[in-house]
Design a protein around this motif. Structure first.
Motif, mmCIF file in Angstrom:
data_model
loop_
_atom_site.group_PDB
_atom_site.id
_atom_site.type_symbol
_atom_site.label_atom_id
_atom_site.label_comp_id
_atom_site.label_asym_id
_atom_site.label_seq_id
_atom_site.Cartn_x
_atom_site.Cartn_y
_atom_site.Cartn_z
ATOM 1 N N TYR A 330 0.842 -1.196 0.000
ATOM 2 C CA TYR A 330 0.000 0.000 0.000
ATOM 3 C C TYR A 330 0.882 1.253 0.000
ATOM 4 O O TYR A 330 2.072 1.190 0.331
ATOM 5 N N GLU A 331 0.273 2.396 -0.300
ATOM 6 C CA GLU A 331 0.924 3.670 -0.056
ATOM 7 C C GLU A 331 0.226 4.365 1.103
ATOM 8 O O GLU A 331 -1.016 4.399 1.168
ATOM 9 N N VAL A 332 1.014 4.905 2.020
ATOM 10 C CA VAL A 332 0.461 5.627 3.159
ATOM 11 C C VAL A 332 -0.053 6.979 2.690
ATOM 12 O O VAL A 332 0.615 7.689 1.930
ATOM 13 N N GLY A 333 -1.267 7.332 3.150
ATOM 14 C CA GLY A 333 -1.842 8.628 2.818
ATOM 15 C C GLY A 333 -1.817 9.573 3.999
ATOM 16 O O GLY A 333 -1.035 10.516 4.039
ATOM 17 N N MET A 334 -2.623 9.302 5.005
ATOM 18 C CA MET A 334 -2.726 10.164 6.176
ATOM 19 C C MET A 334 -2.187 9.454 7.417
ATOM 20 O O MET A 334 -2.301 8.232 7.544
ATOM 21 N N VAL A 335 -1.615 10.221 8.322
ATOM 22 C CA VAL A 335 -1.172 9.729 9.624
ATOM 23 C C VAL A 335 -1.792 10.639 10.676
ATOM 24 O O VAL A 335 -1.659 11.868 10.594
ATOM 25 N N LYS A 336 -2.477 10.051 11.642
ATOM 26 C CA LYS A 336 -3.233 10.831 12.619
ATOM 27 C C LYS A 336 -3.097 10.200 13.999
ATOM 28 O O LYS A 336 -3.252 8.985 14.153
#
Length: 476
Positions: A330-336
């Motif tokens: 996968y590709e990481v989009g958001m980190v929260k």
């Protein structure tokens, strides 16, 4: 002096705080998985970055050599173990785990049969030029069309799942002028995946028939000239780590098998599949060679006690062959970061959102399945941070990996790989939120081979009967 990181109070008790969150546990990752000179994940001598650039993400990646080695090892283990006790063994690859024309060809080349559970799976196996005589057809609700197709195309065996199917298969075989080989699926009362070895005989499930009805139903099968009774079939569960359940189930089935011999031959006993794999370092499945030897010893002992010959044995593994060799990139989009109260103290759960989710891995949402994940595009010296890997779907339960420790500097644009996704992830994939299903690519010795192409938005729109591809704004 830096302070050593401590385990998060939000982590499940089984999840160990790693010394190095970049390491690839050999028990979990494909046999060829490694890090290249730049720290990127490599499988089959192809880097995750190269695969993502060429095929996009999310992407299912299959280590072909790993899958072939496991298929061969499984067949050889069962053939050897049962030859040692004086009988033969057949191995059918359970296509429900993952099936494509390419994978079906691998299995046929390696001497395995194929177990299918629908006309679609049957047609995939036939498209791979698998001899239909080496195919077994399962299903609790096989349609009349599926039965007719199987019979007329020469399927090797049909697993009868109910009283009604006896007549349906017999009538179709009579119309086709053939004698169809059949097995009868039985509920042994053993549920190995939950260790309920002493369940009652009153089975509350949709598959198979109760042990108490077997002799009556086999008499009906034998009363139909168009049917050839091979023996009993049983499947006791999935993700099984030892052989206790198989041994107990075989003991119960063989007691009935002995009584059936009074009415005619019972050449086979099919014990199904369900052999487990390691999804995390916490998992410790029994090696397939030991499973085969232990099953052979238990069956031989039971047959000796009953005073009967040992029948030919059949098994139907799927996950244990294809599961460990598969990963999803996968590709990481958001980190929260989310603050959670734990007994009056604040704890942080880091949510890492990726460009897939429950559309490409439904097992976590369905079963609460656990997985292992690693950053695939680089290594990091950052301390381990508890994360939850989630997808992009409109569901709070859209979780890919419920709990994992990853480097704290994980960021948008990183590639993330989830291990042991070769089984059931593509099979259960779906188009929720109109996401196309990912591509599947095999890797081996530095080469790639596309097994299943990615679905595009245009593919999805083509199924919509009201879509006009000539109108403005049409998908391209």
């Amino acid at each position: 002096m830096p302070v050593s990181p401590s385990a998060s109070p939000l982590a499940p008790t089984w999840l160990r705080l790693p010394d190095d969150p970049n390491l690839l546990a050999p028990s979990v990752w494909p046999s060829s998985a490694a890090r290249d000179a730049d720290g990127g994940l490599v499988v089959g001598e192809v880097s995750a970055r190269t695969l993502a650039d060429e095929y996009g993400t999310p992407l299912y990646v299959i280590d072909e050599a790993d899958v072939r080695e496991r298929a061969t090892a499984t067949r050889e283990a069962f053939e050897s173990a049962f030859a040692a006790v004086g009988t033969s063994a057949k191995v059918y690859y359970a296509g429900k785990a993952f099936l494509s024309v390419g994978v079906a060809r691998w299995m046929a080349e390696l001497g395995l049969g194929i177990d299918v559970a629908s006309l679609g799976e049957f047609m995939v196996a036939l498209a791979a030029d698998v001899d239909p005589a080496r195919i077994g057809f399962h299903g609790n609700n096989k349609s009349l069309g599926e039965i007719a197709s199987g019979v007329r195309m020469g399927v090797g065996s049909i697993v009868l799942d109910s009283r009604l199917e006896i007549d349906r298969v017999a009538d179709e075989a009579a119309r086709a002028g053939v004698r169809q080989k059949v097995r009868l699926r039985v509920n042994s009362g053993v549920h190995a995946s939950t260790h309920e070895f002493l369940a009652t005989s009153h089975e509350d499930q949709k598959f198979g028939v109760p042990l108490g009805e077997v002799e009556e139903l086999v008499a009906l099968i034998r009363g139909r000239d168009s049917l050839d009774f091979l023996g009993l079939h049983c499947h006791i569960g999935s993700q099984i780590f030892d052989t206790g359940g198989f041994s107990e189930s075989a003991r119960r089935l063989l007691a009935v098998h002995k009584r059936l011999l009074d009415g005619g031959p019972v050449p086979e006993l099919n014990l199904g599949g369900g052999f487990g794999i390691a999804y995390t370092e916490n998992d410790d499945p029994t090696p397939i060679g030991a499973i085969a030897r232990q099953m052979a010893a238990a069956i031989a002992e039971t047959c000796a006690e009953l005073g009967i010959g040992i029948p030919a044995i059949a098994v139907e593994p799927g996950r244990s062959i294809v599961g460990p060799g598969g990963i999803t990139v996968y590709e990481v989009g958001m980190v929260k970061d989310v603050t959670v109260d734990v007994d009056g103290l604040d704890a942080t759960r880091r949510y890492v959102s990726v460009d897939g989710g429950m559309s490409d891995n439904l097992r976590t949402a369905l079963y609460g399945a656990d997985y292992t994940a690693r950053i695939a595009s680089r290594v990091s010296t950052a301390a381990p941070q508890l994360v939850r890997v989630v997808g992009k779907h409109c569901e709070s339960g859209d979780i890919v990996v419920g709990a994992e420790y990853l480097p704290a500097d994980i960021a948008p644009g990183d590639l993330l790989a989830v291990a042991a996704t070769g089984a059931y992830c593509w099979s259960l994939s779906n188009n929720y939120n109109y996401l196309g299903r990912p591509a599947v690519v095999a890797v081996r010795d530095g080469e790639t081979h596309l097994l299943i192409r990615r679905e595009t938005e245009a593919d999805l729109l083509r199924r919509d009967a009201d879509f006009d591809p000539t109108a403005d704004g049409s998908a391209r």
